[in-house]
Design a protein around this motif. Structure first.
Motif, PDB file in Angstrom:
ATOM      1  N   SER A  12      63.098 149.617 -39.876  1.00  0.00           N
ATOM      2  CA  SER A  12      62.726 150.284 -39.669  1.00  0.00           C
ATOM      3  C   SER A  12      61.337 150.054 -40.400  1.00  0.00           C
ATOM      4  N   PRO A  13      60.112 150.024 -39.895  1.00  0.00           N
ATOM      5  CA  PRO A  13      60.039 150.385 -38.209  1.00  0.00           C
ATOM      6  C   PRO A  13      60.232 148.544 -37.599  1.00  0.00           C
ATOM      7  N   THR A  14      60.978 148.377 -36.263  1.00  0.00           N
ATOM      8  CA  THR A  14      60.979 146.865 -35.862  1.00  0.00           C
ATOM      9  C   THR A  14      59.857 145.702 -35.714  1.00  0.00           C
ATOM     10  N   ILE A  15      59.997 145.155 -36.281  1.00  0.00           N
ATOM     11  CA  ILE A  15      58.525 144.239 -35.834  1.00  0.00           C
ATOM     12  C   ILE A  15      57.961 144.839 -34.287  1.00  0.00           C
ATOM     13  N   ASP A  16      58.489 145.349 -33.258  1.00  0.00           N
ATOM     14  CA  ASP A  16      57.731 145.559 -32.213  1.00  0.00           C
ATOM     15  C   ASP A  16      57.345 146.765 -32.323  1.00  0.00           C
ATOM     16  N   GLU A  17      57.460 147.695 -33.355  1.00  0.00           N
ATOM     17  CA  GLU A  17      57.371 149.118 -33.318  1.00  0.00           C
ATOM     18  C   GLU A  17      56.168 148.413 -34.291  1.00  0.00           C
ATOM     19  N   VAL A  18      56.047 147.980 -35.101  1.00  0.00           N
ATOM     20  CA  VAL A  18      55.302 146.884 -36.368  1.00  0.00           C
ATOM     21  C   VAL A  18      53.896 146.794 -34.912  1.00  0.00           C
ATOM     22  N   TRP A  19      54.416 146.007 -34.519  1.00  0.00           N
ATOM     23  CA  TRP A  19      52.997 145.326 -33.356  1.00  0.00           C
ATOM     24  C   TRP A  19      52.071 146.401 -32.397  1.00  0.00           C
ATOM     25  N   GLU A  20      52.845 147.650 -32.164  1.00  0.00           N
ATOM     26  CA  GLU A  20      52.527 148.428 -31.438  1.00  0.00           C
ATOM     27  C   GLU A  20      51.332 149.306 -31.842  1.00  0.00           C
ATOM     28  N   SER A  21      51.606 149.587 -33.817  1.00  0.00           N
ATOM     29  CA  SER A  21      50.663 150.861 -33.860  1.00  0.00           C
ATOM     30  C   SER A  21      49.591 149.686 -34.759  1.00  0.00           C
ATOM     31  N   PHE A  22      49.708 148.312 -34.954  1.00  0.00           N
ATOM     32  CA  PHE A  22      48.683 147.627 -35.264  1.00  0.00           C
ATOM     33  C   PHE A  22      47.869 146.858 -34.071  1.00  0.00           C
ATOM     34  N   ARG A  23      48.549 147.105 -33.246  1.00  0.00           N
ATOM     35  CA  ARG A  23      47.578 145.912 -32.307  1.00  0.00           C
ATOM     36  C   ARG A  23      46.159 147.593 -31.465  1.00  0.00           C
ATOM     37  N   TRP A  24      47.245 149.291 -31.798  1.00  0.00           N
ATOM     38  CA  TRP A  24      45.800 149.395 -31.080  1.00  0.00           C
ATOM     39  C   TRP A  24      45.201 150.064 -32.549  1.00  0.00           C
ATOM     40  N   ALA A  25      45.375 150.252 -33.439  1.00  0.00           N
ATOM     41  CA  ALA A  25      44.332 150.048 -34.944  1.00  0.00           C
ATOM     42  C   ALA A  25      43.378 149.094 -34.441  1.00  0.00           C
ATOM     43  N   ILE A  26      43.667 147.916 -34.135  1.00  0.00           N
ATOM     44  CA  ILE A  26      42.785 147.140 -34.184  1.00  0.00           C
ATOM     45  C   ILE A  26      42.311 147.215 -32.836  1.00  0.00           C
ATOM     46  N   LYS A  27      42.398 148.604 -32.010  1.00  0.00           N
ATOM     47  CA  LYS A  27      41.984 148.007 -30.784  1.00  0.00           C
ATOM     48  C   LYS A  27      40.482 149.312 -31.866  1.00  0.00           C
ATOM     49  N   ALA A  28      41.031 150.152 -31.525  1.00  0.00           N
ATOM     50  CA  ALA A  28      40.254 151.078 -32.380  1.00  0.00           C
ATOM     51  C   ALA A  28      39.311 150.420 -33.299  1.00  0.00           C
ATOM     52  N   ASP A  29      39.612 149.738 -34.028  1.00  0.00           N
ATOM     53  CA  ASP A  29      38.006 148.708 -34.545  1.00  0.00           C
ATOM     54  C   ASP A  29      37.241 147.935 -34.247  1.00  0.00           C
ATOM     55  N   GLU A  30      37.901 147.642 -32.443  1.00  0.00           N
ATOM     56  CA  GLU A  30      37.150 147.073 -32.007  1.00  0.00           C
ATOM     57  C   GLU A  30      36.078 147.826 -31.960  1.00  0.00           C
ATOM     58  N   LEU A  31      36.466 149.163 -30.791  1.00  0.00           N
ATOM     59  CA  LEU A  31      35.169 149.709 -30.273  1.00  0.00           C
ATOM     60  C   LEU A  31      34.174 150.482 -31.567  1.00  0.00           C
ATOM     61  N   ILE A  32      35.155 150.829 -32.331  1.00  0.00           N
ATOM     62  CA  ILE A  32      33.625 151.295 -33.912  1.00  0.00           C
ATOM     63  C   ILE A  32      32.996 150.005 -33.936  1.00  0.00           C
ATOM     64  N   LYS A  33      33.856 148.031 -34.207  1.00  0.00           N
ATOM     65  CA  LYS A  33      32.278 147.333 -34.882  1.00  0.00           C
ATOM     66  C   LYS A  33      31.155 147.538 -33.537  1.00  0.00           C
ATOM     67  N   GLN A  34      32.026 147.718 -32.193  1.00  0.00           N
ATOM     68  CA  GLN A  34      30.718 147.472 -30.968  1.00  0.00           C
ATOM     69  C   GLN A  34      29.612 148.340 -31.423  1.00  0.00           C
ATOM     70  N   ASN A  35      30.041 149.011 -32.026  1.00  0.00           N
ATOM     71  CA  ASN A  35      28.987 150.485 -31.750  1.00  0.00           C
ATOM     72  C   ASN A  35      28.692 150.536 -33.380  1.00  0.00           C
ATOM     73  N   LEU A  36      28.694 149.786 -34.155  1.00  0.00           N
ATOM     74  CA  LEU A  36      28.087 150.214 -35.790  1.00  0.00           C
ATOM     75  C   LEU A  36      26.754 149.503 -35.866  1.00  0.00           C
TER      76      LEU A  36
END
Ligand code: NAD
Length: 336
Positions: free
Chosen positions: A312-336
């Motif tokens: 807990s969390p499973t590796i799939d759950e880890v991936w889900e939170s990670f990939r969305w955090a990365i997406k938000a990070d990419e959006l932030i970096k695009q507009n810095l």
């Protein structure tokens, strides 16, 4: 009954490494075999403090040792994949601090490696999953204590007393990824819903933050059940600390007040402030709770080893939170 003893090697004798050791070094099913840090004086200090058998400055030796059954990876995210790869090569089980890596490509490699090697159990340290206060709030929300959909308001802002340390971490991993993975996991766990979309803005307010990096980030998320959330992560010399964790629904709201932020009765643990509507009733719930229950987390890994459970969390759950955090990070970096 005979209890199997696990030889544990810690890699990274920093602040989270200390939190691991504080909570596990007296466990009767654990021997601290080796503590390892690039800084020799720190490794030696940990050996003495936590009664370890040995210390090392070369993590590869700690991983390769036949006395090591479990490796705790408590270094910065950019080193996690290399250390994990070596652990798997030597057939070791792993607790790895979040976030798994600093970027999407290496994160994918990390998750694939874990999935390709079910003989090595790997638990990513989403410590809130093992925290009794968060477990209680998850249960309350799942039992419809505040109705649905909900608004999740979460902040983890730090007034940095040791700016150099934070600057090092910012250069390694963005704040919205470093801590955001915890709180996206909380969003999914509490609601039982999937993240549908995220947005992110951020900026640098400190002159020595390098170009393309930021020290303040704000992400918003929309969930598949109609709930929405925000998570704010700011690290700076001028920011005031803020640990807001509030969940608001049509039937009420729940706010977590950490033990050290309570006005009184701090010895009682964390406080859950629960307000219900339309009866306008206030209730305070004490939860005797360790902030970082690393021992309970290690027990989950041992359960995975002994009973082939999925963690807990499973590796799939880890991936889900990670990939969305990365997406938000990419959006932030695009507009810095
Ligand atoms: N779960 C949580 O609540 C939580 C809280 C804080 C930090 N963290 C995570 O823990 C990790 C470490 O953060 P920290 O705050 O403890 O950092 P820190 O700077 O206090 O400690 C990191 C330590 O690792 C050592 N190190 C780095 N590379 C090494 C290597 N190759 N071999 C041996 N030692 C090495 C450093 O010398 C340092 O002592 C990060 O991934 C961070 O996101 C998790």
């Amino acid at each position: 009954m005979h209890t199997k003893k696990y030889g544990v090697a810690l890699i990274g004798c920093g602040s989270i490494g200390a939190a691991h050791m504080d909570d596990i070094y007296t466990k009767n099913n654990v021997t601290i075999q080796c503590v390892c840090d690039l800084k020799e004086d720190l490794a030696q200090e940990f050996k003495d403090k936590y009664n370890a058998i040995s210390y090392e400055t070369d993590w590869k030796k700690a991983v390769a040792s036949k006395e090591t059954d479990i490796v705790i990876i408590a270094t910065y995210p950019s080193s996690h994949l290399e250390i994990l790869t070596e652990c798997i090569r030597h057939g070791k089980h792993v607790v790895c601090e979040k976030p798994i890596t600093p970027d999407k490509e290496s994160g994918e490699k990390f998750v694939n490696l874990v999935k390709e090697h079910p003989e090595c159990k790997v638990l990513v340290g989403h410590i809130l999953r093992h925290n009794k206060t968060y477990q209680k709030v998850a249960q309350m929300i799942q039992d419809d204590a505040i109705g649905k959909p909900i608004v999740m308001r979460m902040a983890q802002n730090h007034h940095t007393m040791n700016w150099e340390k934070y600057l090092n971490l910012i250069c390694d991993t963005s704040p919205i990824v470093d801590c955001g993975v915890h709180y996206i996991d909380v969003m999914r766990w509490f609601t039982g819903a999937e993240v549908k979309d995220v947005y992110g803005i951020g900026l640098k307010t400190e002159a020595d933050v390098p170009e393309g990096k930021y020290n303040y980030g704000l992400m918003t998320a929309r969930m598949s059940d109609g709930s929405i959330a925000y998570y704010e992560a700011g690290w700076s010399n001028t920011m005031s600390s803020d640990n807001l964790k509030e969940f608001v629904g049509p039937k009420g709201r729940i706010k977590i007040v950490y033990q050290n932020l309570r006005h009184e009765n701090q010895e009682e643990g964390d406080l859950i402030e629960y307000y219900t509507y339309p009866d306008k009733h206030y209730e305070s719930i004490n939860v005797l709770c360790k902030r970082k229950p690393m021992g309970d987390q290690l027990d989950v890994l041992i359960e995975m080893i002994e009973n082939n459970t999925s963690g807990s969390p499973t590796i799939d759950e880890v991936w889900e939170s990670f990939r969305w955090a990365i997406k938000a990070d990419e959006l932030i970096k695009q507009n810095l």
